[in-house]
Design an enzyme around this catalytic site. Structure first.
Site, PDB file in Angstrom:
ATOM      1  CB  ALA A 115       5.499  -9.755 -27.537  1.00 13.23           C
TER       2      ALA A 115
ATOM      3  CB  SER B 110      -1.017  -7.041 -41.005  1.00 10.12           C
ATOM      4  OG  SER B 110      -2.232  -6.647 -41.626  1.00 10.12           O
TER       5      SER B 110
ATOM      6  CG  LEU C  93       0.043 -14.067 -26.182  1.00  6.36           C
ATOM      7  CD1 LEU C  93      -1.253 -13.590 -26.817  1.00  6.36           C
ATOM      8  CD2 LEU C  93      -0.221 -14.666 -24.808  1.00  6.36           C
TER       9      LEU C  93
ATOM     10  CE  LYS D 147      -0.361  -5.891  -9.685  1.00  9.05           C
ATOM     11  NZ  LYS D 147      -0.118  -6.934 -10.718  1.00  9.05           N
TER      12      LYS D 147
ATOM     13  N   GLY E 166       3.686  -7.336 -34.142  1.00  6.87           N
ATOM     14  CA  GLY E 166       3.889  -6.153 -33.302  1.00  6.87           C
ATOM     15  C   GLY E 166       3.316  -6.383 -31.918  1.00  6.87           C
TER      16      GLY E 166
ATOM     17  CB  THR F 281       3.712 -13.645 -14.802  1.00  7.46           C
ATOM     18  OG1 THR F 281       2.660 -14.563 -15.130  1.00  7.46           O
ATOM     19  CG2 THR F 281       3.882 -13.617 -13.291  1.00  7.46           C
TER      20      THR F 281
ATOM     21  CB  ALA G 280      -2.018  -5.963 -13.921  1.00  6.79           C
TER      22      ALA G 280
ATOM     23  N   PRO H 174       1.189  -8.142  -1.440  1.00 11.04           N
ATOM     24  CG  PRO H 174       2.282  -7.489   0.538  1.00 11.04           C
ATOM     25  CD  PRO H 174       1.425  -8.599  -0.064  1.00 11.04           C
TER      26      PRO H 174
ATOM     27  CB  ILE I  20       4.065  -7.547 -19.600  1.00  9.11           C
ATOM     28  CG1 ILE I  20       2.832  -7.225 -20.459  1.00  9.11           C
ATOM     29  CG2 ILE I  20       5.181  -6.544 -19.868  1.00  9.11           C
ATOM     30  CD1 ILE I  20       2.227  -5.860 -20.203  1.00  9.11           C
TER      31      ILE I  20
END
Length: 547
Positions: free
Chosen positions: A17, A41, A337, A80, A14, A348, A52, A98, A350
C-alpha cells in the site's frame, strides 16, 4: 501553487500500500513543490501474503508507465485468467469465475439470457465454454493480444499473480528514482494540532520529527493514525463474513515451468483455502472461522494440503472483516489494511489500495481540507467496500452445503438487503443491474450465481423474440471460436518464457508447434446476425479489462 497548496505529504508505512501510493504520487504530484516522504521500519514486518489481483491493476501499472514484461520478471509474476472454485456450491462441485464476458449479446439480449433459454430447451454445455479466458485457463494456455486484435482474442482478459513483497520493492525503486524520500525508523509519537486535532507531525524513536500537511496511513491493521490517533471507528462485517483467521505458507511448484494461469479457492469445513502459482513457488493459505476451527488444526490442514516441499514457516493472521467508518479523517487518509479488510476470496485487497489512491488524486485537497472533497471520497470508498462485501457474502450464502456448523450458519444467515435484492432478481429471470461504483460486472455475478446453484426460474421475455435456429447456430459458432482459439495459443509457461525478461525464460521446456494465430473467421453468411472477425497475432500489447 498558492498559499493553500499541499507542500508536504507523509506516507506512514511501506509495504504494498505504501509504495503503491508513493509511486502514484511520484507520477501525478510531480509539480515542483509537493514533497513526498515515506516513513517505514525494516524491523516491522508486512502482511505480504496477497499475491492475486484483478484486471484493473493493469491500468494502474500502465498509468505509472511500467513495462509489463519487466514487472512480471521483477515480481516473479504469472498471468491470471480467473478463479476456480471447488466445493463451494456443494461438495464435489467446481466452477470457474473468468475475467471478461460470456459470449456476445445478440440484438440487445444479454448472452446469459440466451443461454438460460437454450438450457431449458435442450442439453447445453456449461456457460464457461463461452468465455475466452475460461477456455484458455481450462486448456493451460495464454495469449496477450496486440492492439489491433479482434474477437475472440481480444476477449481474453487477465490479471496477475505476483510476490507482493517483490512488487513493493519494485515500486520502491520506481518511487525513489522519481525523488520520493524514504526515512527509516519507528514512529514513537504522533503529534496533533491542539486546536483541531489534525496530525502535525510524527516523531521517531531517535527524536527526528517529520512534519506534514497530508498524512497517508499505510500502517496496516493497527491504523496508527486513522484509528489509534484519530479514533475513527470501525464497521464490522463479521455478521456476514465470520472468518477471522488465516494461515499462509509457500511451497514448491508441483509442475515447475508450467504454472496454472488461475487462482484456485477450495472450500473446507470452516472456510476456504487458496492456491496461487507464481514463477518460483506456490502461495498457499487457509482462511477460517476460529469459532469452528482451532489455529493448530488449521495449520495442520494447510500443511497436509501442500502439493510441493514446504519453503517457509507458516504465518498466522487475525482480522475482523470490515472497514473504517471513514477512510479520510481530518488530514489523514487510510489505504490498505489501515482502511479495512475483506477476505481476499476475489483478490480485491490490492484493488482497494489502487481505488483509494485514484480517488485521492482525483479529489486531492489543499490545506483547507474542504469537507465536500473528504465526504465524497468517503462516500465512494464506502460504496466500493459494500459492493465488494456483498459479492463476497454471495459466495457463502449461495451454498447447499450442510456438512458442518460453519456452512449451516452462513447458508441460513440473513444478508444485507442490497445483496438479497440482487439474489432475488437473478433467481426470478436472471436479471442483473450494475449500479454506482460496483466493481463486479454482471458476468461476474452470473459466474458465481450459476456456479453455486442459483438457477433462475425463467429468463427475460425479449430472449424469446429471437429465432431459435439462428440463436443455436450463433452459440455454436461462438463455442467453436473460443475453443479453437484457446487450443492454438501457447501454453502459459511458454508464453512466460517468450517474454524473455521472465525467469522462466531460462528453463528448458518443450516447444509448441501450435501457431500463434487464431482460427480463420467464419463467414457471416453462416449466421446472419453474428460472426467472429479476423485475428491478429498474440503477443505483447493489449491489456486487461475491468471485471
Amino acid at each position: 501553487m498558492n498559499e493553500h497548496s499541499i507542500r508536504r505529504v507523509v506516507i506512514v508505512g511501506g509495504g504494498t500500500a505504501g509504495w503503491m501510493a508513493a509511486a502514484a504520487f511520484a507520477r501525478f504530484l510531480n509539480n515542483g513543490y509537493t514533497e513526498i516522504t515515506l516513513v517505514e521500519s525494516e524491523e516491522i514486518g508486512t502482511v505480504g501474503v496477497g499475491e492475486a489481483t484483478i484486471p484493473p491493476l493493469i491500468n494502474f501499472n500502465q498509468m505509472l508507465g511500467l513495462d509489463e514484461n519487466a514487472f512480471l520478471a521483477a515480481t516473479s509474476g504469472t498471468f491470471k485468467l480467473g478463479i476456480e472454485f471447488v466445493d463451494w456450491g456443494a461438495l464435489g462441485e467446481r466452477y470457474f469465475h473468468p475475467f471478461g464476458n460470456y459470449g456476445h449479446d445478440l440484438q440487445g439480449v444479454h448472452f446469459h439470457q440466451l443461454w438460460l433459454r437454450e438450457k431449458a430447451r435442450r442439453p447445453i454445455d456449461d456457460i464457461s465454454v463461452w468465455s475466452m479466458s475460461a477456455m484458455a485457463a481450462a486448456n493451460g494456455k495464454f495469449g496477450r493480444a496486440t492492439g489491433d486484435a479482434r474477437s475472440p482474442v481480444r476477449e481474453l482478459f487477465y490479471a496477475f499473480h505476483f510476490d507482493a513483497s517483490l512488487y513493493a520493492r519494485y515500486l520502491r525503486d520506481y518511487a525513489e528514482r522519481a525523488g520520493i524520500v524514504r526515512i527509516e525508523g519507528k514512529i514513537a509519537e504522533v503529534n496533533q494540532r491542539p486546536a483541531d486535532g489534525y496530525v502535525a507531525a510524527v516523531t521517531l524513536e531517535d527524536g527526528r520529527r517529520i512534519k506534514g500537511d497530508l498524512f497517508i496511513d499505510c500502517s496496516g491493521f493497527r491504523g496508527l493514525l486513522i484509528e489509534e490517533t484519530l479514533h475513527t471507528g470501525y464497521e464490522s462485517y463479521a455478521q456476514w463474513l465470520p472468518c477471522d483467521r488465516a494461515v499462509a505458507v509457500p511451497c514448491a511448484l508441483p509442475n515447475p515451468g508450467e504454472p496454472d494461469a488461475f487462482t484456485r479457492s477450495t472450500a473446507h469445513k470452516a472456510g476456504w483455502r487458496w492456491r496461487i502459482p507464481l514463477q518460483h513457488r506456490m502461495g498457499n493459505g487457509l482462511v477460517y472461522c476460529s469459532k469452528y476451527l482451532g489455529d493448530d488444526e488449521a495449520e495442520a490442514q494447510l500443511l497436509a494440503s501442500l502439493e510441493g516441499e514446504q519453503l517457509a514457516e507458516p504465518r498466522r493472521l487475525q482480522f475482523t472483516a470490515g472497514r473504517r467508518r471513514d477512510c479520510w479523517n481530518r488530514n489523514v487518509v487510510a489505504l490498505g489494511l489501515s482502511s479495512g479488510f475483506i477476505e481476499p476470496l476475489e483478490s480485491t485487497s490490492i484493488h482497494l489500495v489502487q481505488a483509494g489512491i485514484q480517488r485521492l488524486i482525483a479529489l486531492f485537497p489543499d490545506k483547507r481540507f474542504d469537507p465536500v472533497e473528504r465526504d465524497e471520497f468517503n462516500r465512494q470508498m464506502h460504496d466500493l467496500y459494500e459492493d465488494i462485501r456483498d459479492f463476497i457474502v454471495l459466495h457463502y450464502k449461495a451454498t447447499r452445503r450442510d456438512d458442518s456448523p460453519f456452512w449451516n450458519q452462513v447458508r441460513t444467515m440473513d444478508v444485507p438487503e442490497s445483496l438479497q435484492r440482487k439474489i432475488d432478481l437473478f433467481a426470478g429471470k436472471g436479471r442483473l443491474f450494475r449500479e454506482g461504483y460496483d466493481l463486479f460486472s454482471n458476468p461476474s455475478w452470473v459466474a458465481v450465481c450459476l456456479g453455486q446453484g442459483i438457477t433462475p426460474e425463467g429468463w427475460e421475455p425479449a430472449a424469446d423474440a429471437l429465432d431459435e435456429q439462428k440463436v443455436a447456430s450463433a452459440l455454436e459458432q461462438m463455442r467453436r471460436g473460443y475453443l479453437d482459439t484457446a487450443q492454438r495459443l501457447p501454453t502459459h509457461g511458454e508464453f512466460l518464457r517468450r517474454t524473455a525478461l521472465s525467469p522462466l525464460a531460462a528453463q528448458a521446456a518443450p516447444s509448441s508447434s501450435a501457431p500463434a494465430s487464431a482460427p480463420a473467421p467464419t463467414s457471416s453468411d453462416d449466421v446472419p446476425f453474428f460472426a467472429f472477425t479476423a485475428e491478429s497475432p498474440f503477443d505483447v500489447g493489449g491489456g486487461g479489462s475491468p471485471l
